[in-house]
Design an enzyme around this catalytic site. Structure first.
Site, PDB file in Angstrom:
ATOM      1  N   ASP A 237      37.759   9.537  -3.804  1.00 27.39           N
ATOM      2  CA  ASP A 237      39.208   9.700  -3.658  1.00 27.39           C
ATOM      3  C   ASP A 237      39.547  10.069  -2.214  1.00 27.39           C
ATOM      4  OD1 ASP A 237      39.114   9.311  -6.362  1.00 27.39           O
ATOM      5  OD2 ASP A 237      39.253  11.457  -6.837  1.00 27.39           O
ATOM      6  N   THR A 238      40.747   9.772  -1.818  1.00 28.13           N
ATOM      7  CA  THR A 238      41.164  10.067  -0.445  1.00 28.13           C
ATOM      8  C   THR A 238      41.034  11.552  -0.131  1.00 28.13           C
ATOM      9  OG1 THR A 238      42.714   8.203  -0.536  1.00 28.13           O
ATOM     10  CG2 THR A 238      43.043   9.830   1.208  1.00 28.13           C
TER      11      THR A 238
END
Length: 372
Positions: A237-238
């Protein structure tokens, strides 16, 4: 008196002229008599004594070994020097220089033989019969793969730590085909081709793509100076930090992300409690999500500070936001998430944003994890 003196003077003149002519004749005869006297003198010296040449008969153009009949080998040093005995040779200090190049080479060869007489012969690597023109030497393949110098790789072979296609190699010089043959060191597969493997500690805010059309910071920004094209193994995930692998080995990347091989990933999550004692059991039994059940392989509490908990979750699934969704469904939203291990590759003390090349042992462990 006058006539008497005149007679005397004329007589003297006549005598002088006579004496002169006689002297000339005597000179001519003297030369003949001189030679004759010389010959008689030489005869008087006796046949047993060597004859001394006269100054005008001495020869200065005779070389070494000449006789009175003439020079034996051209003009001698006396003639070249212009003095008796010829020019003096310069005195040489130390070792004398051989007269000829052939003699000099013979002496040099003899010295070299004496110098290397006690040294052992160098053992050349043996080659397998019929394999001289095929493949590449095993130690060269191992050295290119990063197992040290060729000598170090030869020592690995001598220690029976290398196997090719399931057979342990004990002799030096075996040739292999890097494209077809399977090479292992200590049971771990060797990446014999020009593959590259990296581990990146991805910071929060970096997008898990090699290029981002929106211009956000992405994984490709960390490998822009690489000659070969790399791609990432799986995603993060970012806002999730931690280990993400980059490689150009397509088959390895595919197997590492395939559920069939069940490669485990370990995460550290920060949540706010208090948490029930059976939270680990709930995660292991399975949490119902929108896309099916998700189960954790391992759960433990690492640290607790008041209501703040640091928990470790290990699972082999790779669905999107899987850890965040599981804990949120259990009632504990995640504040911060870090992946600390991908299979056998751990984060360790690698700093955020740092890229490092995987060691040969780590690459071999990854391949062993997915049966490569």
């Amino acid at each position: 008196m006058r006539s008497s003196s005149g007679r005397n003077s004329s007589g003297n003149n006549g005598g002088s002229r006579g004496g002169t002519s006689g002297g000339r004749g005597g000179s001519g005869g003297g030369r003949g008599d001189y030679r004759g006297a010389g010959n008689n003198r030489d005869d008087r010296q006796g046949s047993g004594r060597p004859k001394k040449p006269r100054p005008e008969e001495r020869r200065y153009d005779v070389g070494p070994g000449a006789t009175q009949d003439g020079p034996k080998s051209g003009r001698g040093p006396a003639a070249r020097g212009g003095a008796k005995g010829g020019p003096k040779k310069p005195q040489q200090r130390g070792r004398s220089v051989p007269a000829t190049s052939r003699e000099y080479e013979a002496r040099a060869e003899e010295r070299n033989r004496e110098r290397y007489a006690g040294k052992k012969d160098v053992k050349l690597p043996k080659t397998f019969p019929g394999a001289e023109q095929e493949g590449e030497r095993l130690q060269k393949v191992l050295a290119r793969a990063g197992y040290g110098s060729r000598r170090s790789c030869e020592e690995l072979i001598e220690q029976a730590r290398v196997e090719v296609n399931g057979e342990i190699v004990l002799e030096q010089g075996k040739r292999v085909d890097p494209e077809k043959d399977e090479v292992k060191v200590d049971g771990l597969t060797v990446a014999t081709q020009s593959y590259q493997f990296f581990s990146l500690n991805k910071p929060a805010g970096v997008v898990s793509t090699m290029e981002d059309p929106e211009g956000r910071q992405c994984l490709g920004d960390y490998v822009t100076n690489r000659e070969t094209r790399l791609f990432h193994v799986g995603r993060l995930d970012t806002e999730t930090e931690g280990v993400i692998l980059l490689t150009n080995h397509g088959e390895l990347a595919h197997r590492l992300t395939h559920p069939k091989y069940g490669v485990k990933k370990t995460y550290l999550a920060h949540i706010v409690g208090p948490i029930p004692r059976d939270l680990g059991k709930q995660l292991k039994d399975g949490i119902q999500l929108e896309d099916g059940y998700a189960r954790a392989d391992h759960f433990r509490v690492v640290e607790q500070t008041g209501k703040n908990y640091l928990v470790e979750v290990t699972l082999h699934e790779g669905r999107k936001h899987i850890v965040r969704r599981m804990l949120a469904e259990a009632g504990f939203p995640v504040d911060k998430l870090v992946r600390v291990a991908f299979g056998p590759i751990t984060l360790g003390d690698q700093k955020s944003g740092w890229l490092r090349r995987l060691s040969n042992t780590e690459v071999g462990m990854l391949m062993q994890e997915v049966d490569l």
